[in-house]
Design a protein around this motif. Sequence first.
Motif, PDB file in Angstrom:
ATOM      1  N   HIS A  60      -3.829   2.930  36.155  1.00 42.94           N
ATOM      2  CA  HIS A  60      -2.732   2.464  35.605  1.00 42.94           C
ATOM      3  C   HIS A  60      -2.204   3.454  34.329  1.00 42.94           C
ATOM      4  O   HIS A  60      -1.089   3.968  34.045  1.00 42.94           O
ATOM      5  N   ILE A  61      -3.089   3.955  33.488  1.00 38.80           N
ATOM      6  CA  ILE A  61      -2.885   4.706  32.297  1.00 38.80           C
ATOM      7  C   ILE A  61      -1.785   4.373  31.534  1.00 38.80           C
ATOM      8  O   ILE A  61      -1.044   5.330  30.981  1.00 38.80           O
ATOM      9  N   ASN A  62      -1.163   3.463  31.483  1.00 34.42           N
ATOM     10  CA  ASN A  62      -0.210   3.115  30.872  1.00 34.42           C
ATOM     11  C   ASN A  62      -0.364   1.246  30.675  1.00 34.42           C
ATOM     12  O   ASN A  62      -0.444   0.522  31.447  1.00 34.42           O
ATOM     13  N   PRO A  63      -0.334   0.764  29.337  1.00 32.29           N
ATOM     14  CA  PRO A  63      -0.383  -0.530  28.985  1.00 32.29           C
ATOM     15  C   PRO A  63       0.791  -1.269  29.705  1.00 32.29           C
ATOM     16  O   PRO A  63       0.468  -2.494  29.781  1.00 32.29           O
ATOM     17  N   ALA A  64       1.940  -0.913  29.734  1.00 31.58           N
ATOM     18  CA  ALA A  64       2.817  -1.530  30.522  1.00 31.58           C
ATOM     19  C   ALA A  64       2.745  -2.041  31.929  1.00 31.58           C
ATOM     20  O   ALA A  64       2.928  -2.880  32.515  1.00 31.58           O
ATOM     21  N   GLY A  86      -9.066   1.166  26.591  1.00 37.94           N
ATOM     22  CA  GLY A  86      -9.234   2.604  26.928  1.00 37.94           C
ATOM     23  C   GLY A  86      -7.984   3.426  26.814  1.00 37.94           C
ATOM     24  O   GLY A  86      -7.976   4.655  26.649  1.00 37.94           O
ATOM     25  N   GLN A  87      -6.877   2.791  27.092  1.00 38.51           N
ATOM     26  CA  GLN A  87      -5.662   3.532  27.264  1.00 38.51           C
ATOM     27  C   GLN A  87      -5.426   3.974  25.798  1.00 38.51           C
ATOM     28  O   GLN A  87      -4.734   5.185  25.403  1.00 38.51           O
ATOM     29  N   ASN A 177       5.655   4.160  27.959  1.00 37.82           N
ATOM     30  CA  ASN A 177       4.219   3.903  27.874  1.00 37.82           C
ATOM     31  C   ASN A 177       3.813   3.907  26.424  1.00 37.82           C
ATOM     32  O   ASN A 177       3.942   4.831  26.009  1.00 37.82           O
ATOM     33  N   PRO A 178       3.437   2.721  25.969  1.00 37.78           N
ATOM     34  CA  PRO A 178       2.798   2.628  24.662  1.00 37.78           C
ATOM     35  C   PRO A 178       1.922   3.594  24.193  1.00 37.78           C
ATOM     36  O   PRO A 178       1.812   3.950  23.031  1.00 37.78           O
ATOM     37  N   ASN A 195       9.670   4.369  14.030  1.00 42.36           N
ATOM     38  CA  ASN A 195      10.442   3.939  15.174  1.00 42.36           C
ATOM     39  C   ASN A 195       9.579   3.410  16.392  1.00 42.36           C
ATOM     40  O   ASN A 195       9.933   3.163  17.309  1.00 42.36           O
ATOM     41  N   LEU A 196       7.958   3.426  16.089  1.00 43.56           N
ATOM     42  CA  LEU A 196       7.167   3.502  17.255  1.00 43.56           C
ATOM     43  C   LEU A 196       7.337   2.048  17.861  1.00 43.56           C
ATOM     44  O   LEU A 196       6.691   1.895  18.999  1.00 43.56           O
ATOM     45  N   TRP A 197       7.580   0.872  17.132  1.00 43.40           N
ATOM     46  CA  TRP A 197       7.763  -0.477  17.634  1.00 43.40           C
ATOM     47  C   TRP A 197       8.639  -0.531  18.730  1.00 43.40           C
ATOM     48  O   TRP A 197       8.443  -1.194  19.732  1.00 43.40           O
ATOM     49  N   VAL A 198       9.560   0.307  18.639  1.00 43.37           N
ATOM     50  CA  VAL A 198      10.628   0.013  19.913  1.00 43.37           C
ATOM     51  C   VAL A 198       9.928   0.881  21.156  1.00 43.37           C
ATOM     52  O   VAL A 198      10.123   0.427  22.332  1.00 43.37           O
ATOM     53  N   PHE A 199       8.956   1.754  21.120  1.00 37.88           N
ATOM     54  CA  PHE A 199       8.321   2.499  22.096  1.00 37.88           C
ATOM     55  C   PHE A 199       7.057   1.499  22.528  1.00 37.88           C
ATOM     56  O   PHE A 199       6.256   1.856  23.630  1.00 37.88           O
ATOM     57  N   ILE A 200       6.561   0.505  21.932  1.00 35.66           N
ATOM     58  CA  ILE A 200       5.703  -0.663  22.334  1.00 35.66           C
ATOM     59  C   ILE A 200       6.406  -1.692  22.895  1.00 35.66           C
ATOM     60  O   ILE A 200       5.844  -2.298  23.947  1.00 35.66           O
TER      61      ILE A 200
END
Length: 229
Positions: A60-64, A86-87, A177-178, A195-200
């Motif tokens: 997956h290597i991606n929370p989304a 892990g991610q 990818n958060p 701006n990190l919240w946008v990319f989460i």
Amino acid sequence: MKKYIAEAIGTFVLTFLGCGAAVSLGCAEENTAAVVGTAIAFGLAVVAMAYTIGGISGCHINPAITLGVLASGRMSVKDACGYWCGQLIGGIVAGAVLAGIYCCTSGLGANGIGAGCNGSVVTALIVEIVLTALFVFVVLGTTDSKVGAGNFAGLAIGLSLILIHLVGIHFTGTSVNPARSIGPAIFAGGEALANLWVFIVGPLVGGLLAACCWKAVGPCCGCCKKDEE
């Protein structure tokens, strides 16, 4: 536990190589060659990890992606939490290594509100939602045991990530990818962190949207097929 460790390693590789390429190549909207190179770096990193740890964790290597898989009913909440831990660890460690190499002077490949958004956070959020939804939709489709691409899934996913970066770098630098965003932002600080919240939020919403779309068009159970006939 091996699955979670594999996810940490895979996310580290993706973040380190992808963001490292962005910094080394001087990726900027006006530098077309660097944009293409960065997009290819992220895509190839995914392909490499898909064939390295795909048999262990599914890569997956991606929370989304993990959220999309969870929402699709393909994994348990317990495993999803382990994957997310892990991610995040992999992304943060990669950010730390990048900070040590580049001394925090080059942005570390962190995401931001690009010129394509004209300073609009809403536009950046929409771009991340749409691009992530497309990406996770490809992941869910190519890895579905009933209709998926089998051994070619990793290649299809990597190529789709290249295409998504070619579109998204102009707008946000492309996160989808958060974990990939959190790691560099922590060490880059400033606007990247603000701006990190946008990319989460954007990628997670996109992941859920992809799961809904795949449920709507994906393979049905036997009774559904009988009804269709």
